[in-house]
Design a protein around this motif. Structure first.
Motif, mmCIF file in Angstrom:
data_model
loop_
_atom_site.group_PDB
_atom_site.id
_atom_site.type_symbol
_atom_site.label_atom_id
_atom_site.label_comp_id
_atom_site.label_asym_id
_atom_site.label_seq_id
_atom_site.Cartn_x
_atom_site.Cartn_y
_atom_site.Cartn_z
ATOM 1 N N LEU A 1 -10.475 6.511 -55.271
ATOM 2 C CA LEU A 1 -10.479 6.254 -53.617
ATOM 3 C C LEU A 1 -11.408 7.534 -53.309
ATOM 4 C CD1 LEU A 1 -9.193 5.547 -51.185
ATOM 5 C CD2 LEU A 1 -7.541 7.200 -51.399
ATOM 6 N N ARG B 1 -19.862 -6.553 -58.252
ATOM 7 C CA ARG B 1 -18.557 -6.362 -57.735
ATOM 8 C C ARG B 1 -17.908 -7.438 -56.985
ATOM 9 N NH1 ARG B 1 -20.850 -2.646 -52.554
ATOM 10 N NH2 ARG B 1 -21.839 -4.511 -51.384
ATOM 11 N N ALA C 1 -14.841 -8.181 -54.044
ATOM 12 C CA ALA C 1 -13.730 -7.983 -53.066
ATOM 13 C C ALA C 1 -12.785 -8.986 -53.144
ATOM 14 C CB ALA C 1 -14.361 -7.568 -51.935
ATOM 15 N N PRO D 1 -16.927 1.374 -46.166
ATOM 16 C CA PRO D 1 -15.521 0.582 -46.439
ATOM 17 C C PRO D 1 -15.876 -0.798 -47.143
ATOM 18 C CG PRO D 1 -15.473 1.581 -44.381
ATOM 19 C CD PRO D 1 -17.001 1.982 -44.762
ATOM 20 N N ASP E 1 -18.005 -1.655 -49.178
ATOM 21 C CA ASP E 1 -18.312 -1.363 -50.777
ATOM 22 C C ASP E 1 -16.807 -1.514 -51.407
ATOM 23 O OD1 ASP E 1 -20.995 -0.754 -50.303
ATOM 24 O OD2 ASP E 1 -20.624 1.264 -49.975
ATOM 25 N N THR E 2 -15.685 -1.570 -50.848
ATOM 26 C CA THR E 2 -14.576 -1.560 -51.640
ATOM 27 C C THR E 2 -14.649 -2.795 -52.334
ATOM 28 O OG1 THR E 2 -13.504 -0.136 -49.993
ATOM 29 C CG2 THR E 2 -12.284 -1.623 -51.283
ATOM 30 N N GLN F 1 -11.750 -0.218 -60.087
ATOM 31 C CA GLN F 1 -11.480 -0.595 -58.538
ATOM 32 C C GLN F 1 -12.311 0.786 -58.002
ATOM 33 O OE1 GLN F 1 -9.642 -2.766 -56.746
ATOM 34 N NE2 GLN F 1 -10.728 -1.571 -55.011
ATOM 35 N N VAL F 2 -13.045 0.360 -56.907
ATOM 36 C CA VAL F 2 -13.546 1.474 -55.926
ATOM 37 C C VAL F 2 -12.977 1.168 -54.651
ATOM 38 C CG1 VAL F 2 -15.794 2.136 -54.839
ATOM 39 C CG2 VAL F 2 -15.629 1.872 -57.352
ATOM 40 N N THR F 3 -12.421 2.124 -53.892
ATOM 41 C CA THR F 3 -11.770 1.866 -52.617
ATOM 42 C C THR F 3 -12.609 2.821 -52.004
ATOM 43 O OG1 THR F 3 -9.796 0.857 -53.334
ATOM 44 C CG2 THR F 3 -9.800 1.918 -51.214
ATOM 45 N N VAL F 4 -13.019 2.610 -50.556
ATOM 46 C CA VAL F 4 -13.750 3.545 -49.659
ATOM 47 C C VAL F 4 -12.983 3.465 -48.329
ATOM 48 C CG1 VAL F 4 -15.895 4.291 -48.473
ATOM 49 C CG2 VAL F 4 -15.966 3.187 -50.519
ATOM 50 N N SER F 5 -12.097 4.481 -48.083
ATOM 51 C CA SER F 5 -11.107 4.490 -47.129
ATOM 52 C C SER F 5 -10.963 6.033 -46.703
ATOM 53 C CB SER F 5 -9.910 3.700 -47.551
ATOM 54 O OG SER F 5 -8.999 3.778 -46.164
#
Length: 125
Positions: free
Chosen positions: A11, A38, A40, A88, A90-91, A120-124
Protein backbone atom coordinates in the motif's frame (compact mmCIF):
# COMPACT_ATOMS: atom_id res chain seq x y z
CA UNK A 1 11.91 -25.94 -11.91
CA UNK A 2 11.37 -22.52 -13.39
CA UNK A 3 10.25 -19.90 -10.93
CA UNK A 4 9.63 -16.18 -11.00
CA UNK A 5 8.80 -14.65 -7.64
CA UNK A 6 7.63 -11.07 -7.32
CA UNK A 7 8.00 -9.04 -4.17
CA UNK A 8 7.81 -5.45 -3.02
CA UNK A 9 4.14 -4.74 -3.49
CA UNK A 10 2.03 -3.06 -0.88
CA UNK A 11 0.00 0.00 0.00
CA UNK A 12 1.37 3.37 -1.03
CA UNK A 13 -0.19 6.85 -1.11
CA UNK A 14 -0.73 8.72 -4.38
CA UNK A 15 2.48 10.31 -5.65
CA UNK A 16 4.45 7.77 -3.68
CA UNK A 17 7.03 5.28 -4.90
CA UNK A 18 7.50 1.56 -4.77
CA UNK A 19 10.07 -0.84 -6.16
CA UNK A 20 9.06 -4.30 -7.26
CA UNK A 21 11.53 -7.14 -7.57
CA UNK A 22 11.29 -10.37 -9.53
CA UNK A 23 13.68 -13.16 -8.63
CA UNK A 24 14.17 -15.84 -11.27
CA UNK A 25 15.49 -19.37 -11.04
CA UNK A 26 15.53 -22.58 -13.06
CA UNK A 27 16.50 -21.11 -16.42
CA UNK A 28 19.22 -19.04 -18.03
CA UNK A 29 17.96 -15.67 -16.99
CA UNK A 30 20.35 -13.65 -19.14
CA UNK A 31 18.95 -15.26 -22.31
CA UNK A 32 15.40 -14.10 -21.66
CA UNK A 33 13.54 -10.91 -22.11
CA UNK A 34 11.51 -9.86 -19.09
CA UNK A 35 8.16 -8.14 -18.98
CA UNK A 36 6.11 -6.55 -16.25
CA UNK A 37 2.34 -6.81 -16.55
CA UNK A 38 -0.54 -5.77 -14.38
CA UNK A 39 -4.16 -6.66 -13.98
CA UNK A 40 -6.78 -4.68 -12.15
CA UNK A 41 -10.10 -6.22 -11.10
CA UNK A 42 -12.44 -6.57 -14.05
CA UNK A 43 -9.80 -5.59 -16.58
CA UNK A 44 -7.55 -7.43 -18.98
CA UNK A 45 -3.93 -8.01 -18.17
CA UNK A 46 -1.82 -5.30 -19.74
CA UNK A 47 1.83 -4.88 -20.47
CA UNK A 48 3.57 -2.26 -18.37
CA UNK A 49 7.23 -2.51 -19.29
CA UNK A 50 9.77 -4.90 -20.71
CA UNK A 51 13.50 -5.34 -20.99
CA UNK A 52 15.52 -7.23 -23.57
CA UNK A 53 17.83 -9.98 -22.37
CA UNK A 54 20.78 -7.62 -22.11
CA UNK A 55 18.77 -4.75 -20.72
CA UNK A 56 19.73 -2.66 -23.72
CA UNK A 57 16.20 -2.20 -25.01
CA UNK A 58 13.35 -1.17 -22.79
CA UNK A 59 9.76 -0.37 -23.59
CA UNK A 60 7.04 1.24 -21.52
CA UNK A 61 3.32 1.51 -21.85
CA UNK A 62 2.19 5.07 -22.46
CA UNK A 63 0.33 5.04 -19.17
CA UNK A 64 3.54 4.62 -17.16
CA UNK A 65 6.14 6.27 -19.37
CA UNK A 66 8.22 8.74 -17.44
CA UNK A 67 7.13 7.33 -14.10
CA UNK A 68 8.28 3.70 -14.14
CA UNK A 69 11.75 2.31 -14.80
CA UNK A 70 12.62 -1.30 -15.54
CA UNK A 71 16.08 -2.63 -14.82
CA UNK A 72 17.74 -5.98 -14.45
CA UNK A 73 20.73 -7.48 -12.76
CA UNK A 74 21.59 -10.64 -14.64
CA UNK A 75 24.23 -11.59 -12.09
CA UNK A 76 21.48 -11.73 -9.47
CA UNK A 77 18.80 -13.18 -11.77
CA UNK A 78 16.58 -10.32 -10.75
CA UNK A 79 14.53 -7.70 -12.54
CA UNK A 80 13.14 -4.57 -10.94
CA UNK A 81 10.35 -2.15 -11.59
CA UNK A 82 10.82 1.23 -9.95
CA UNK A 83 7.48 2.98 -9.77
CA UNK A 84 7.37 6.69 -9.01
CA UNK A 85 4.59 9.25 -8.96
CA UNK A 86 2.07 6.50 -8.39
CA UNK A 87 -1.58 7.08 -9.17
CA UNK A 88 -4.68 5.26 -7.95
CA UNK A 89 -5.14 3.85 -11.45
CA UNK A 90 -1.84 2.00 -11.02
CA UNK A 91 -3.56 -0.25 -8.49
CA UNK A 92 -3.34 -3.82 -9.74
CA UNK A 93 -1.67 -7.15 -9.30
CA UNK A 94 1.73 -6.90 -10.94
CA UNK A 95 3.33 -9.88 -12.64
CA UNK A 96 6.73 -10.48 -14.09
CA UNK A 97 7.26 -12.82 -17.01
CA UNK A 98 10.15 -14.23 -19.02
CA UNK A 99 10.30 -15.02 -22.72
CA UNK A 100 12.85 -15.89 -25.40
CA UNK A 101 13.23 -12.40 -26.82
CA UNK A 102 16.87 -12.16 -27.77
CA UNK A 103 17.18 -8.64 -29.08
CA UNK A 104 13.91 -7.07 -28.15
CA UNK A 105 11.09 -7.19 -25.68
CA UNK A 106 7.35 -7.18 -25.91
CA UNK A 107 4.32 -5.97 -24.01
CA UNK A 108 2.22 -8.82 -25.42
CA UNK A 109 1.34 -11.56 -22.97
CA UNK A 110 1.62 -14.35 -25.54
CA UNK A 111 5.32 -13.70 -26.05
CA UNK A 112 6.16 -14.98 -22.60
CA UNK A 113 6.80 -18.50 -21.38
CA UNK A 114 7.12 -18.16 -17.63
CA UNK A 115 5.08 -16.15 -15.18
CA UNK A 116 5.30 -15.21 -11.55
CA UNK A 117 2.47 -15.36 -9.06
CA UNK A 118 1.96 -11.62 -8.85
CA UNK A 119 2.23 -9.00 -6.14
CA UNK A 120 -0.49 -6.57 -5.15
CA UNK A 121 0.11 -2.84 -5.51
CA UNK A 122 -2.51 -0.55 -4.02
CA UNK A 123 -2.27 3.21 -4.44
CA UNK A 124 -4.61 4.90 -2.01
CA UNK A 125 -4.70 7.59 0.64
Amino acid sequence: QVQLVESGGGLVPPAGSLRLSCAASGFTFSHYGIGWFRQAPGKEREGVSCSSSSGGRRYYADSVKGRFTISRDNAKNTVYLQMNSLKPEDTAVYYCAAGVLLYNCSLATNEYDYWGQGTQVTVSS
